[in-house]
Design an enzyme around this catalytic site. Structure first.
Site, PDB file in Angstrom:
ATOM      1  N   LYS A 264      -7.666  -2.062  -1.901  1.00  0.00           N
ATOM      2  CA  LYS A 264      -8.526  -3.243  -1.789  1.00  0.00           C
ATOM      3  C   LYS A 264      -9.470  -3.126  -0.590  1.00  0.00           C
ATOM      4  O   LYS A 264     -10.630  -3.505  -0.666  1.00  0.00           O
ATOM      5  CB  LYS A 264      -7.673  -4.510  -1.712  1.00  0.00           C
ATOM      6  CG  LYS A 264      -6.837  -4.691  -2.971  1.00  0.00           C
ATOM      7  CD  LYS A 264      -5.912  -5.877  -2.936  1.00  0.00           C
ATOM      8  CE  LYS A 264      -4.943  -5.837  -4.107  1.00  0.00           C
ATOM      9  NZ  LYS A 264      -3.889  -4.825  -3.947  1.00  0.00           N
ATOM     10  N   ASP A 282      -1.691  -2.620   8.601  1.00  0.00           N
ATOM     11  CA  ASP A 282      -0.438  -2.472   7.873  1.00  0.00           C
ATOM     12  C   ASP A 282       0.668  -2.266   8.886  1.00  0.00           C
ATOM     13  O   ASP A 282       0.458  -1.730   9.970  1.00  0.00           O
ATOM     14  CB  ASP A 282      -0.475  -1.322   6.876  1.00  0.00           C
ATOM     15  CG  ASP A 282       0.605  -1.503   5.808  1.00  0.00           C
ATOM     16  OD1 ASP A 282       0.342  -2.188   4.805  1.00  0.00           O
ATOM     17  OD2 ASP A 282       1.729  -0.996   6.005  1.00  0.00           O
ATOM     18  N   ASP A 328      -2.948  -9.850   0.902  1.00  0.00           N
ATOM     19  CA  ASP A 328      -2.358  -9.310  -0.324  1.00  0.00           C
ATOM     20  C   ASP A 328      -0.882  -9.095   0.022  1.00  0.00           C
ATOM     21  O   ASP A 328      -0.495  -8.039   0.485  1.00  0.00           O
ATOM     22  CB  ASP A 328      -3.060  -8.004  -0.715  1.00  0.00           C
ATOM     23  CG  ASP A 328      -2.518  -7.446  -2.025  1.00  0.00           C
ATOM     24  OD1 ASP A 328      -2.478  -8.200  -3.012  1.00  0.00           O
ATOM     25  OD2 ASP A 328      -2.113  -6.271  -2.054  1.00  0.00           O
ATOM     26  N   CYS A 381       1.099  -8.947  -6.581  1.00  0.00           N
ATOM     27  CA  CYS A 381       1.227  -8.277  -7.885  1.00  0.00           C
ATOM     28  C   CYS A 381       2.540  -8.721  -8.532  1.00  0.00           C
ATOM     29  O   CYS A 381       3.359  -7.913  -8.944  1.00  0.00           O
ATOM     30  CB  CYS A 381       1.150  -6.765  -7.742  1.00  0.00           C
ATOM     31  SG  CYS A 381       2.358  -6.082  -6.617  1.00  0.00           S
TER      32      CYS A 381
END
Length: 448
Positions: A264, A282, A328, A381
């Protein structure tokens, strides 16, 4: 056919069942390690995924044929299971080949006694045939065994989506997934990239949903020059909608809080067309490296990476605000069951609750970094309300300076317009809608 595809499959499955290894990573490792041809790679993938996807059904079929399963060593049971998978589901492999292989592996790993036991069970199955799934009268239990989804999950989805939708989600989840790729529009148009791939012998067509998507019908994109030279990235179509949902405009500063492996972030950077900046965080250093590698391959130099827990971001960026922030969030992954069938071997309802806490706290912290009038996008997801709309609604209850942004509808493909929730500012994609991963996206606006 090389002798050892089934032996490799047995090793890999043992690793999945015993050590809870991830099937998708394992398969690639075994293919590389054993330097398998594409036919063998295909068969290996099919046996590993297929056996996991039909795990409960194969148990149900084997039960009458194995008197004392507890006494069997685990590898012997898995060998019988993967052999039954081939006998029942793969009609292109002759039964005698399956039997011979199974007996040979049993001799090699065990001894003659085990080999004759394996032979006995498989011949018995051939002689007597398998019992019918229709023996199961309870519809939830039947769907659970047929599609390999735990009963608690089916019950939860029925509450949220109704019986018909739940059946369709479960059935879709045991089909092989499509591979899709995203075109790097800074380098070429979709038409040009389709042509490049066809010239390299890959069968492709336009994706169903995203204007950036290419669907791969045959061949491996990762091995093409088009991929190596940064004309495309491997990404599911549902994930491509996230950067679109942000409504990226040239020159913006955008924060991606849980960014690895970088799909993304790199899409956002491509949409910025070399302007502005993407800051990609991250938790893990080795994963941040993956983002950098993707950015380099794609020729993007407006991405800055940092190993950082998203929940500590406000301290780190003291006083700095972004035009747009993407969360996300880490999630149960119940939208990607086709790609990672082993997810279902180890999920429990408490996992989902624990994740919900993490999701809320990341969203809370990330929201502090958005400029007034700016955009916060939350995506996962997974399917199911607990990690999706429930998280968003709990967040809005506590943060009166945020609201659902109804302009989401202007930023996603028109095909989603019939989806009622898009008009309210969020969308839940179920896997059977377009054959994509199951996915959730909400667009929130920080009030001025």
């Amino acid at each position: 056919m090389s002798k050892n595809v089934r032996e490799i499959a047995l090793e890999a499955l043992l690793s999945v069942y015993k050590n809870q290894s991830y099937s998708n990573l394992l398969v690639n490792n075994y293919i590389q390690k054993n330097d398998l041809s594409s036919a063998d790679s295909g068969l290996l993938t099919e046996i590993i995924y297929g056996t996991i996807q039909r795990d409960q059904l194969l148990d149900f079929y084997l039960e009458p044929f194995i008197k004392n399963q507890k006494k069997l060593e685990e590898w012997v049971y898995i060998l019988i299971k993967l052999s039954l998978y081939q006998l029942h589901f793969l009609d292109r492999i002759p039964p005698h080949a399956v039997l011979n292989e199974a007996v040979n592996i049993a001799k090699k790993r065990g001894h003659k006694g085990i080999a004759s036991l394996v032979n006995g069970v498989l011949r018995n199955i051939q002689r007597n045939g398998l019992r019918s799934i229709n023996e199961i009268k309870d519809p939830i239990e039947k769907l659970s065994i047929e599609t390999n989804h735990p009963k608690w999950l089916i019950e939860q989805w029925i509450k949220e989506f109704g019986e018909e939708e739940t059946r369709r989600i479960c059935e879709e989840n045991i089909l092989p997934p499509f591979q899709t790729a995203r075109v790097n529009t800074m380098k070429a148009t979709r038409e040009e990239v389709l042509k490049m791939l066809e010239d390299e012998g890959v069968q492709v067509k336009e994706g169903k949903l995203s204007p950036f998507a290419i669907e791969i019908q045959k061949g491996n994109v990762a091995h093409t020059n088009a991929f190596k030279e940064g004309f495309l990235s491997i990404q599911d179509e549902s994930s491509m909608l996230v950067a679109q949902a942000l409504g990226v405009e040239k020159g913006e500063d955008i924060l991606d809080t849980c960014a690895a492996p970088g799909g993304k972030s790199t899409h956002i950077a491509e949409l910025l067309g070399g302007t502005g900046s993407v800051t990609s965080l991250d938790l893990h250093k080795h994963k941040v490296k993956l983002i950098k590698e993707q950015a380099n391959r794609l020729g993007l130099d407006n991405i800055e990476t940092k190993a950082l827990d998203a929940r500590k971001a406000p301290e780190e960026f003291e006083g700095r605000l972004f035009d747009k922030v993407l969360v996300d969030a880490p999630c149960s992954g119940l939208g990607v069951i086709r790609r990672k069938p082993d997810i279902l071997l180890k999920k429990s309802p408490t996992d989902v609750m624990n994740l919900q806490r993490v999701q809320k706290s990341i969203l809370d912290e990330a929201s502090k970094l958005v400029k007034p009038g700016g955009t916060l996008v939350y995506s996962t997801c997974t399917v199911g309300h607990e990690e999706n709309i429930d998280v968003v609604e709990a967040f809005l209850d506590e943060h009166h300076d945020y609201e659902l942004d109804h302009s989401l509808i202007d930023h996603v493909p028109e095909k989603l317009n019939e989806n009622k929730s898009v008009q309210k500012g969020y969308v839940q994609l179920l896997p059977h809608y377009f054959g994509t991963d199951g996915f959730f996206i909400a667009r929130l606006r920080k009030k001025v």
